[in-house]
Motif scaffolding. Structure first.
Motif, short mmCIF file in Angstrom:
data_model
loop_
_atom_site.label_atom_id
_atom_site.label_comp_id
_atom_site.label_asym_id
_atom_site.label_seq_id
_atom_site.Cartn_x
_atom_site.Cartn_y
_atom_site.Cartn_z
N LEU A 34 0.99 -1.23 0.26
CA LEU A 34 0.32 0.11 0.22
C LEU A 34 0.60 1.12 -0.12
O LEU A 34 2.13 1.61 0.66
CB LEU A 34 -0.69 0.61 1.07
CG LEU A 34 -1.99 1.06 1.64
CD1 LEU A 34 -2.99 1.64 0.11
CD2 LEU A 34 -2.27 0.87 2.74
N ALA A 35 1.24 1.99 -1.58
CA ALA A 35 2.23 2.81 -1.31
C ALA A 35 1.02 4.48 -1.15
O ALA A 35 -0.37 4.61 -1.37
CB ALA A 35 2.47 2.33 -2.94
N MET A 36 1.38 5.59 0.09
CA MET A 36 1.07 6.07 0.59
C MET A 36 1.96 7.28 -0.22
O MET A 36 2.91 7.79 0.14
CB MET A 36 0.85 6.90 1.80
CG MET A 36 -0.34 5.54 1.96
SD MET A 36 -0.08 4.96 3.89
CE MET A 36 -1.76 6.08 4.24
N ASP A 37 1.41 8.82 -0.97
CA ASP A 37 2.29 10.06 -0.56
C ASP A 37 1.65 11.24 -1.08
O ASP A 37 0.13 10.82 -1.56
CB ASP A 37 3.64 9.55 -1.89
CG ASP A 37 4.18 10.38 -1.93
OD1 ASP A 37 5.35 10.18 -1.61
OD2 ASP A 37 3.95 11.69 -2.45
N GLY A 38 1.61 12.52 -0.85
CA GLY A 38 0.77 13.43 -1.10
C GLY A 38 0.73 14.86 -2.61
O GLY A 38 -0.07 14.51 -3.18
N ILE A 56 1.18 12.55 3.55
CA ILE A 56 2.18 11.90 4.69
C ILE A 56 2.83 12.55 6.12
O ILE A 56 3.32 11.86 6.50
CB ILE A 56 2.89 10.87 3.78
CG1 ILE A 56 4.04 11.44 3.02
CG2 ILE A 56 2.01 10.02 2.81
CD1 ILE A 56 5.29 10.38 2.48
N ARG A 57 2.41 13.94 5.68
CA ARG A 57 3.34 14.59 6.57
C ARG A 57 2.87 14.29 8.42
O ARG A 57 3.30 14.73 8.94
CB ARG A 57 3.44 16.72 6.30
CG ARG A 57 4.25 16.64 5.80
CD ARG A 57 4.27 17.57 4.99
NE ARG A 57 2.35 17.89 4.27
CZ ARG A 57 2.12 19.30 3.94
NH1 ARG A 57 3.30 20.45 3.64
NH2 ARG A 57 1.05 19.50 3.65
N ASP A 58 1.28 14.19 8.09
CA ASP A 58 -0.19 14.36 8.73
C ASP A 58 -0.48 12.86 9.27
O ASP A 58 -0.79 12.25 9.06
CB ASP A 58 -1.02 14.97 8.33
CG ASP A 58 -2.23 14.83 9.74
OD1 ASP A 58 -2.03 14.63 10.98
OD2 ASP A 58 -3.23 15.87 9.72
N PRO A 59 0.20 12.57 10.68
CA PRO A 59 -0.12 11.42 10.81
C PRO A 59 -1.03 10.65 10.99
O PRO A 59 -1.57 9.42 10.78
CB PRO A 59 0.78 10.83 12.45
CG PRO A 59 2.12 11.58 12.28
CD PRO A 59 0.91 13.07 11.39
N LYS A 60 -2.29 11.46 11.92
CA LYS A 60 -3.42 11.39 11.97
C LYS A 60 -3.99 10.91 10.75
O LYS A 60 -5.44 10.04 10.49
CB LYS A 60 -4.07 12.64 12.90
CG LYS A 60 -5.64 12.47 13.60
CD LYS A 60 -6.46 13.33 13.89
CE LYS A 60 -7.61 12.78 13.93
NZ LYS A 60 -8.79 12.51 13.51
N VAL A 61 -3.83 11.90 9.78
CA VAL A 61 -4.43 11.36 8.58
C VAL A 61 -3.90 10.39 7.83
O VAL A 61 -5.42 9.58 7.43
CB VAL A 61 -4.59 12.71 7.40
CG1 VAL A 61 -4.91 12.26 6.21
CG2 VAL A 61 -4.75 14.17 8.05
N VAL A 62 -2.89 10.09 7.99
CA VAL A 62 -2.66 8.83 7.45
C VAL A 62 -2.96 7.57 8.44
O VAL A 62 -4.01 6.46 7.56
CB VAL A 62 -0.69 8.41 7.20
CG1 VAL A 62 -0.64 7.38 6.91
CG2 VAL A 62 -0.18 9.62 6.89
N LEU A 91 1.42 4.49 12.76
CA LEU A 91 0.36 3.34 11.87
C LEU A 91 0.89 2.16 12.57
O LEU A 91 0.02 1.39 13.31
CB LEU A 91 1.19 3.14 10.65
CG LEU A 91 1.14 4.14 9.86
CD1 LEU A 91 0.67 3.95 7.66
CD2 LEU A 91 -0.55 3.41 9.28
N ARG A 92 2.21 2.18 13.17
CA ARG A 92 2.82 0.91 14.48
C ARG A 92 2.54 0.92 15.54
O ARG A 92 1.45 -0.11 16.19
CB ARG A 92 4.26 1.20 13.88
CG ARG A 92 4.86 0.32 13.11
CD ARG A 92 6.84 0.78 13.01
NE ARG A 92 7.16 0.68 11.98
CZ ARG A 92 8.64 0.87 11.65
NH1 ARG A 92 9.98 1.15 12.45
NH2 ARG A 92 9.01 0.82 10.21
#
Length: 408
Positions: A34-38, A56-62, A91-92
């Motif tokens: 699962l790749a994630m990027d702004g 991806i700068r925002d941990p809660k959003v991710v 995430l961890r």
């Protein structure tokens, strides 16, 4: 034959150019990504099994995006993207995944927290350092240091927002440096610290949960007229073994002092003869620009990509030493103007022990080199000794040219 067992899912937080090799390594090892990027055009999004465009700068959003996807993650990693490290930790923690959590990742992306941890561990910091949040605090810190200083964002990487100031710098220079650092920080904080003596080294590591192993040590060469902040070469040093051992040991201690004992590491260190190695900063990820995915495996003989993806999903990984060789990775710094042409890469790639490539395309508009991201292309040369690696890099460089012109 299909066993019917679903492949484990790994979140790659960051899907830019320097994450591509990691994403491919995971898929080659039977792991779904699962790749994630702004950036919706990030190349890793196109090669992953599932993709998300998310800040991806925002941990809660991710975390919220992963929860909404209903994908059951087995692990999370940011191969070489500093900006994704805190989200990886979040995430961890949220999904009980293997590896260091948010607290450790926060220390590895916050230079103030690193400095505090290293002081507690009796590791060598700059003589003077201070965190500032506005111009007036910055002016006071520069005055109190009363010597040349480095001013940089507390939470950035790649030499972005970094300025070196001499002790007699004019107020306008101080203001420009402080504004650059403060605006380059997500938390609007900068660090003002005295300049460390000596040459700058980088140390690439891998921690297997029990021991932090040194895979490569390099010495940096800097681009002229960038205030000694932008690198254009990393090369295997020819220092005596005891010096390299001391530099490597300091890097391992720096990572362990912030609780980082699993995963790839990148540590920057200054060393001057007769003094203890002193710490610049550290990161719990691989270095970008071909260092993590190419330079480290070629010079260390260790498959760092395979080790990282396996470890990230909870598989036991143990480091096994391999035969090492020397290496040089050299960059062509950016110049202002438009790229009209480039040539010589085919000849360079025909040289023994060399690979080379362009980071730009004809028609791209470039600026002066102000950070490590301002690069036109690279040469990576290896050999049995540092001298031979340099000779091969020099030969390859003689073939390569870029035509950069100011359009009228």
């Amino acid at each position: 034959m299909n066993s019917g067992i679903a492949a484990p899912w790994l979140a790659s937080v960051g899907a830019g150019r320097w994450q591509l090799s990691g994403i491919r390594a995971a898929r080659d090892n039977g792991i779904s990504v699962l790749a994630m990027d702004g950036d919706p055009d990030a190349p890793g999004l196109a090669v992953a099994d599932s993709a998300m465009v998310v800040d991806i700068r925002d941990p809660k959003v991710v975390v919220d995006a992963v929860a909404a996807s209903e994908i059951q993650l087995a692990g999370a990693i940011s191969f070489a993207a500093e900006v994704g490290m805190r989200a990886v930790g979040a995430l961890r923690d949220r999904f009980s995944l293997p590896g260091p959590g948010f607290k450790v990742m926060e220390q590895l992306t916050d230079k103030a927290k690193q400095r505090h941890a290293w002081e507690m561990a009796d590791l060598e910091n700059p003589r003077f350092w201070r965190i500032v949040e506005d111009l007036q605090q910055g002016y006071a810190a520069i005055s109190d240091a009363d010597e040349p200083v480095i001013i940089k964002p507390v939470d950035s990487a790649g030499s972005r927002g970094v300025t070196r100031l001499d002790g007699d710098a004019h107020k306008n220079e101080q203001r420009a440096a402080l504004e650059r650092a403060l605006s380059g920080s997500q938390s609007q904080r900068a660090i003002v610290e005295s300049v460390l003596p000596g040459r700058e080294y980088t140390v690439e590591t891998f921690a297997d949960g029990e021991t932090t192993h040194v895979l490569a040590v390099t010495v940096k060469r800097k681009v002229a007229n960038t205030g000694d902040t932008v690198a254009n070469e990393l090369a295997t040093p020819d220092d005596p073994p005891d010096v390299l051992d001391a530099i490597g040991k300091t890097a391992c201690q720096a990572l362990e002092a912030v609780g980082y004992r699993e995963g790839p590491g990148h540590v920057e260190i200054m060393y001057a003869a007769g003094l203890a190695p002193a710490l610049i900063e550290a990161a719990g990820r691989g270095a970008g620009f071909m260092v993590f995915e190419r330079f480290v495996p070629l010079t260390s003989g260790y498959d760092i990509l395979a080790a990282c993806v396996a470890q990230a999903i909870g598989r036991q990984v143990r480091y096994s030493p391999a035969t090492k060789q020397a290496g040089v990775i050299r960059f062509f710094p950016s110049k202002p103007g438009r790229v009209h042409a480039y040539a010589g890469f085919e000849l360079a790639n025909d040289c023994d022990g060399v690979e080379a490539g362009s980071f730009v395309n004809v028609g791209d508009t470039m600026s002066a080199a102000e950070s490590d991201g301002d690069r036109l292309g690279y040469i990576l040369a290896t050999g049995p000794t540092p001298g031979i690696a340099h000779q091969r890099a020099d030969l390859a460089e003689s073939f390569i040219s870029f035509e950069i012109a100011q359009d009228v």
